[in-house]
Design an enzyme around this catalytic site. Structure first.
Site, PDB file in Angstrom:
ATOM      1  N   TYR A  52     -25.996 -15.759   9.388  1.00  0.00           N
ATOM      2  CA  TYR A  52     -26.097 -16.220  10.773  1.00  0.00           C
ATOM      3  C   TYR A  52     -26.746 -17.589  10.832  1.00  0.00           C
ATOM      4  CZ  TYR A  52     -31.128 -15.117  10.917  1.00  0.00           C
ATOM      5  OH  TYR A  52     -32.477 -15.101  10.693  1.00  0.00           O
ATOM      6  N   CYS A  53     -26.508 -18.264  11.959  1.00  0.00           N
ATOM      7  CA  CYS A  53     -27.161 -19.540  12.254  1.00  0.00           C
ATOM      8  C   CYS A  53     -27.511 -19.522  13.737  1.00  0.00           C
ATOM      9  CB  CYS A  53     -26.270 -20.716  11.868  1.00  0.00           C
ATOM     10  SG  CYS A  53     -24.704 -20.791  12.778  1.00  0.00           S
ATOM     11  N   ALA A  54     -27.467 -20.658  14.400  1.00  0.00           N
ATOM     12  CA  ALA A  54     -27.810 -20.687  15.822  1.00  0.00           C
ATOM     13  C   ALA A  54     -26.687 -20.123  16.680  1.00  0.00           C
ATOM     14  CB  ALA A  54     -28.151 -22.108  16.260  1.00  0.00           C
ATOM     15  N   GLY A  56     -23.091 -19.849  15.227  1.00  0.00           N
ATOM     16  CA  GLY A  56     -21.981 -19.330  14.433  1.00  0.00           C
ATOM     17  C   GLY A  56     -21.222 -20.364  13.631  1.00  0.00           C
ATOM     18  N   VAL A  81     -28.016 -16.519  16.530  1.00  0.00           N
ATOM     19  CA  VAL A  81     -29.219 -16.038  17.208  1.00  0.00           C
ATOM     20  C   VAL A  81     -29.103 -16.192  18.722  1.00  0.00           C
ATOM     21  CG1 VAL A  81     -30.712 -16.494  15.236  1.00  0.00           C
ATOM     22  CG2 VAL A  81     -30.416 -18.262  16.969  1.00  0.00           C
TER      23      VAL A  81
END
Length: 260
Positions: A52-54, A56, A81
């Protein structure tokens, strides 16, 4: 993630370190996307990898990179997130790690975990003593009861792993001596609330604070498990992590009812 144990998969955060310190999913390993090509050997390939990142985008690029390097099962958490609805932890990778170095025996780990659980239980009992309504007293005592049950589990677990088991009172004395001024997840509750207490006012605020601490404890145990030097120690830490995950679900139900 809810359908599997935490050690069934690798949770990978590919954001930058500052983003991770501000907020991350409990148990996530930080490998920024910019460092990923040089750190592929840091990521086990024997389990599914959830990335995951901020939002996608970076995680999609990371997933493509891992697939290209032979990782068999890679999952991109769409929305990152920003779409995450679960609990989060905070702080750098070293947060709370001073009490555990990964080389402890299972018995030593149980001692330290018991002491930290006891610290949070004392916090809830104190809040019950200060409460002005029956509802608040019952709420805080129920929360204290969760920690008491976890302490029972730890005592039972200790008895299965040592030849000579002390009685409960002596066990508790030994455990509390092993960790001083720490609560779950390495947080000093009194010091933290003295600085930020106004942000956790009222019943809902206390539950939010409890969820934050429990998420830290989950994160804490999962990181320790990843660094454990033997399978028995890792198994103890994974059990503790699963207990924290169950506590988070209970707190979530309480928060939902208060929110309604």
């Amino acid at each position: 993630m809810d359908g599997h144990r935490p050690d069934d998969f690798i949770l990978l955060d590919v954001r930058q370190e500052g983003e991770y310190e501000e907020f991350h999913l409990p148990g996530a390993r930080l490998v920024p996307l910019v460092d990923l090509p040089d750190r592929l050997e840091d990521i086990p390939d024997d389990r599914p990898v959830i990335i995951y990142c901020a939002a996608g985008g970076r995680s999609m690029a990371a997933a493509s990179l891992l697939e290209g390097q032979g990782f068999s099962e890679v999952i991109n958490m769409v929305g990152g997130v920003m779409a995450w609805q679960g609990h989060g932890a905070f702080g750098p990778m070293e947060l709370g790690m001073v009490a555990f170095v990964g080389t402890e025996t299972p018995g030593q780990i149980i001692f330290k975990a018991y002491a930290m659980e006891n610290s949070l239980q004392e916090f809830y009992v104190l809040r019950a003593d200060l409460a002005e309504t029956k509802e608040r007293i019952e709420l805080f005592m129920e929360l204290a009861g969760y920690e008491d049950r976890h302490k029972d589990v730890l005592f039972e677990l200790y008895g299965k792993r040592v030849d000579s088991v002390p009685d409960r009172d002596n066990f508790e004395l030994m455990a509390l001596e092993s960790v001083k001024n720490l609560s779950e997840g390495g947080i000093n509750i009194s010091a933290f609330l003295e600085e930020h207490g106004e942000a956790f006012d009222g019943d809902l605020g206390v539950l939010q604070f409890a969820a934050m601490v429990e998420a830290q404890a989950l994160d804490f145990y999962l990181r320790c498990a990843a660094r454990a030097v033997n399978s028995e120690t890792e198994a103890v830490l994974q059990l503790l992590a699963r207990e924290e995950k169950a506590h988070l679900r209970l707190l979530g139900r309480h928060m939902d009812r208060l929110g309604e």
